[in-house]
Design a protein around this motif. Sequence first.
Motif, PDB file in Angstrom:
ATOM      1  N   ARG A   1       3.782   1.261 -10.391  1.00 43.96           N
ATOM      2  CA  ARG A   1       2.672   0.614  -9.682  1.00 43.96           C
ATOM      3  C   ARG A   1       2.159   1.414  -8.483  1.00 43.96           C
ATOM      4  N   VAL A   2       2.754   2.570  -8.217  1.00 42.87           N
ATOM      5  CA  VAL A   2       2.296   3.387  -7.100  1.00 42.87           C
ATOM      6  C   VAL A   2       0.842   3.798  -7.332  1.00 42.87           C
ATOM      7  N   PRO A   3      -0.027   3.608  -6.369  1.00 40.78           N
ATOM      8  CA  PRO A   3      -1.446   3.958  -6.550  1.00 40.78           C
ATOM      9  C   PRO A   3      -1.642   5.447  -6.801  1.00 40.78           C
ATOM     10  N   SER A   4      -2.806   5.798  -7.298  1.00 39.13           N
ATOM     11  CA  SER A   4      -3.138   7.201  -7.497  1.00 39.13           C
ATOM     12  C   SER A   4      -3.146   7.916  -6.155  1.00 39.13           C
TER      13      SER A   4
ATOM     14  N   TYR B   1      -2.075  16.406  12.762  1.00 41.29           N
ATOM     15  CA  TYR B   1      -1.794  15.994  11.385  1.00 41.29           C
ATOM     16  C   TYR B   1      -2.198  14.544  11.135  1.00 41.29           C
ATOM     17  N   ASP B   2      -2.282  13.749  12.172  1.00 41.07           N
ATOM     18  CA  ASP B   2      -2.829  12.389  12.186  1.00 41.07           C
ATOM     19  C   ASP B   2      -2.456  11.551  10.957  1.00 41.07           C
ATOM     20  N   PRO B   3      -1.216  11.125  10.847  1.00 42.77           N
ATOM     21  CA  PRO B   3      -0.796  10.314   9.689  1.00 42.77           C
ATOM     22  C   PRO B   3      -1.445   8.937   9.682  1.00 42.77           C
ATOM     23  N   ASP B   4      -1.630   8.412   8.482  1.00 47.09           N
ATOM     24  CA  ASP B   4      -2.134   7.039   8.353  1.00 47.09           C
ATOM     25  C   ASP B   4      -1.069   6.022   8.740  1.00 47.09           C
ATOM     26  N   VAL B   5       0.177   6.356   8.437  1.00 46.45           N
ATOM     27  CA  VAL B   5       1.301   5.444   8.681  1.00 46.45           C
ATOM     28  C   VAL B   5       2.432   6.233   9.338  1.00 46.45           C
ATOM     29  N   ILE B   6       3.063   5.633  10.329  1.00 45.22           N
ATOM     30  CA  ILE B   6       4.271   6.211  10.920  1.00 45.22           C
ATOM     31  C   ILE B   6       5.438   5.280  10.622  1.00 45.22           C
ATOM     32  N   VAL B   7       6.478   5.829  10.009  1.00 43.08           N
ATOM     33  CA  VAL B   7       7.705   5.093   9.735  1.00 43.08           C
ATOM     34  C   VAL B   7       8.818   5.731  10.560  1.00 43.08           C
ATOM     35  N   PHE B   8       9.533   4.911  11.320  1.00 49.08           N
ATOM     36  CA  PHE B   8      10.606   5.417  12.169  1.00 49.08           C
ATOM     37  C   PHE B   8      11.918   5.436  11.388  1.00 49.08           C
ATOM     38  N   ASN B   9      12.367   6.642  11.054  1.00 49.00           N
ATOM     39  CA  ASN B   9      13.593   6.793  10.285  1.00 49.00           C
ATOM     40  C   ASN B   9      14.776   6.213  11.054  1.00 49.00           C
TER      41      ASN B   9
ATOM     42  N   ILE C   1      22.172  -2.164  -2.852  1.00 46.43           N
ATOM     43  CA  ILE C   1      21.628  -3.325  -2.134  1.00 46.43           C
ATOM     44  C   ILE C   1      20.624  -2.865  -1.086  1.00 46.43           C
ATOM     45  N   ILE C   2      21.069  -1.968  -0.231  1.00 45.76           N
ATOM     46  CA  ILE C   2      20.197  -1.485   0.845  1.00 45.76           C
ATOM     47  C   ILE C   2      18.964  -0.801   0.274  1.00 45.76           C
ATOM     48  N   ASN C   3      19.136  -0.028  -0.795  1.00 47.28           N
ATOM     49  CA  ASN C   3      17.998   0.684  -1.371  1.00 47.28           C
ATOM     50  C   ASN C   3      16.954  -0.266  -1.939  1.00 47.28           C
ATOM     51  N   MET C   4      17.369  -1.372  -2.541  1.00 43.72           N
ATOM     52  CA  MET C   4      16.397  -2.332  -3.062  1.00 43.72           C
ATOM     53  C   MET C   4      15.564  -2.920  -1.923  1.00 43.72           C
ATOM     54  N   PHE C   5      16.231  -3.327  -0.853  1.00 45.38           N
ATOM     55  CA  PHE C   5      15.493  -3.884   0.283  1.00 45.38           C
ATOM     56  C   PHE C   5      14.585  -2.837   0.922  1.00 45.38           C
ATOM     57  N   GLN C   6      15.079  -1.621   1.051  1.00 46.49           N
ATOM     58  CA  GLN C   6      14.293  -0.587   1.730  1.00 46.49           C
ATOM     59  C   GLN C   6      13.145  -0.077   0.863  1.00 46.49           C
ATOM     60  N   THR C   7      13.312  -0.067  -0.455  1.00 44.84           N
ATOM     61  CA  THR C   7      12.209   0.309  -1.333  1.00 44.84           C
ATOM     62  C   THR C   7      11.103  -0.735  -1.265  1.00 44.84           C
ATOM     63  N   GLU C   8      11.490  -2.009  -1.295  1.00 44.99           N
ATOM     64  CA  GLU C   8      10.520  -3.096  -1.154  1.00 44.99           C
ATOM     65  C   GLU C   8       9.795  -2.998   0.179  1.00 44.99           C
ATOM     66  N   MET C   9      10.542  -2.782   1.240  1.00 38.27           N
ATOM     67  CA  MET C   9       9.984  -2.700   2.588  1.00 38.27           C
ATOM     68  C   MET C   9       8.967  -1.562   2.683  1.00 38.27           C
TER      69      MET C   9
ATOM     70  N   LEU D   1       3.462   1.059   2.961  1.00 39.09           N
ATOM     71  CA  LEU D   1       2.560   2.146   2.570  1.00 39.09           C
ATOM     72  C   LEU D   1       1.403   1.688   1.691  1.00 39.09           C
ATOM     73  N   TYR D   2       1.674   0.761   0.778  1.00 37.65           N
ATOM     74  CA  TYR D   2       0.664   0.378  -0.224  1.00 37.65           C
ATOM     75  C   TYR D   2       0.471  -1.138  -0.251  1.00 37.65           C
ATOM     76  N   PRO D   3      -0.020  -1.725   0.822  1.00 32.63           N
ATOM     77  CA  PRO D   3      -0.149  -3.183   0.882  1.00 32.63           C
ATOM     78  C   PRO D   3      -1.118  -3.753  -0.134  1.00 32.63           C
ATOM     79  N   ASP D   4      -2.120  -2.994  -0.539  1.00 32.87           N
ATOM     80  CA  ASP D   4      -3.076  -3.512  -1.521  1.00 32.87           C
ATOM     81  C   ASP D   4      -2.401  -3.765  -2.866  1.00 32.87           C
ATOM     82  N   GLU D   5      -1.387  -2.993  -3.175  1.00 33.40           N
ATOM     83  CA  GLU D   5      -0.683  -3.145  -4.456  1.00 33.40           C
ATOM     84  C   GLU D   5       0.521  -4.066  -4.339  1.00 33.40           C
ATOM     85  N   PHE D   6       1.297  -3.922  -3.271  1.00 33.58           N
ATOM     86  CA  PHE D   6       2.565  -4.643  -3.184  1.00 33.58           C
ATOM     87  C   PHE D   6       2.559  -5.796  -2.185  1.00 33.58           C
ATOM     88  N   GLY D   7       1.444  -5.993  -1.492  1.00 33.84           N
ATOM     89  CA  GLY D   7       1.379  -7.050  -0.495  1.00 33.84           C
ATOM     90  C   GLY D   7       1.712  -6.528   0.880  1.00 33.84           C
TER      91      GLY D   7
END
Length: 432
Positions: A256-259, A328-336, A385-393, A398-404
């Motif tokens: 389901r990842v967008p183009s 580089y002006d990213p659209d999204v910043i995620v804090f590792n 377990i952690i990977n499922m939650f973090q993949t969903e998150m 990143l892609y709210p139009d597709e995944f909410g």
Amino acid sequence: MAGDHGNESEASTRRDLLKMGGGAVIGAGLLAGCTGESSPGKTDSSNVSGTRNDSTDGGDGSPANASNAGVSSGGSYTATMAPMGELTLDEPPSTWVGGLGFAADVLTALGHADGAVGMADPRFWYTGFYDFLDGVTAPVPDELTPFTTEDRDTDLEVLYELDPDLLAADPNPLITIYGLEKREAKEIQENIAPWFGNESRRKRVDGWSHWPAGKAYPYLSLPEYISKYAALFGEEKRSDALLKLYEPFIEDIRSRVPSKSERRSLALVNGRYNPENRDGWVIYNPKSKVEKTWGKKQYRDLNVVDAFAGAYKGQSSVTVDYEGLLEYDPDVIVFNFGITYRDFQGKNLIKRQRELLEDHPIGSELTAVKNSDLYVGGTPYQGPIINMFQTEMTAKQLYPDEFGAYPGYGKLSKSEQLFDRKRLAGIITGDR
């Protein structure tokens, strides 16, 4: 480092008694490592096996007592994992020590969290996601005993005191990074418990130890890791149920990842370091150099567009100032490591990162800041377990139009969730 434990013939530990009494039996392949080693990144079929060796079965070809987690009826438990090779136990381990959180999450998923007695560094086992799974519990990491020190040393005395049935860890990171000597790794194996782990979080650094075989060993994927521990703990049925939930979930996300033209660009920013405490902002490359590594798996599965692509010059990260961020002006910043740094030593470091960007004349001009697309990121020490939650998150960030849309940590309603929490909890607790 290692303490003086006296004459080994007088050190009659519980491990020695188990070996004499038919408890843990270390397979002949353990010291020799794995046979038919393949190059890093490629899996040798001899290294993905794991079998339950029962003397009886349940009449339908299934192991006797298979529904009873970790119960053996006159059988044994065998699994193979490079670099240590084959390991056979007469009964599943009742106590174990882990590394930095990955194996701990795998064993929690297999219903064995309560066996944890220590870890290399318990601070890196993130247990917050378990709060969203009914009935799933785990030890409080702060109450587990660490067996590495602040000086990056390995404390053998602590391991002797813990006396676990299994070391659910690869000894090579301890040899490479935490001062463990190879003779000490062998001593631990012979006098305390067998090693069983494979460090595949990220590409192994130059100078990486390859003990005991002395040869490079393959990386393992997350599903392979689950199957191996399941075999050793007698949890094949639980593993099968877990993978039947986990793998379709990941495949659905990937499909389901967008183009590329519709994907927002990402900057994976260190959640702790900034111009106040370092020379700038530390930006990580979210792309995995080795396909099977699991530290940044969610970013690989979500096929992210890296805003800083081309800036790393062969390194895993780059440090930039505010002007560099804006260039580089990213659209999204995620804090590792954001989920860890929300409350780290009594401070909310993610809140501070946000404030620094929002209050700075250049930082406030970033697209991600203007649009409030600054998000908590996950921990790289992620089992299933952690990977499922973090993949969903991350998918929602990143892609709210597709995944909410992502409303914030822990705030997803049932209708907004991308996988079945109740089913996952049932697999872990045995109530499925």
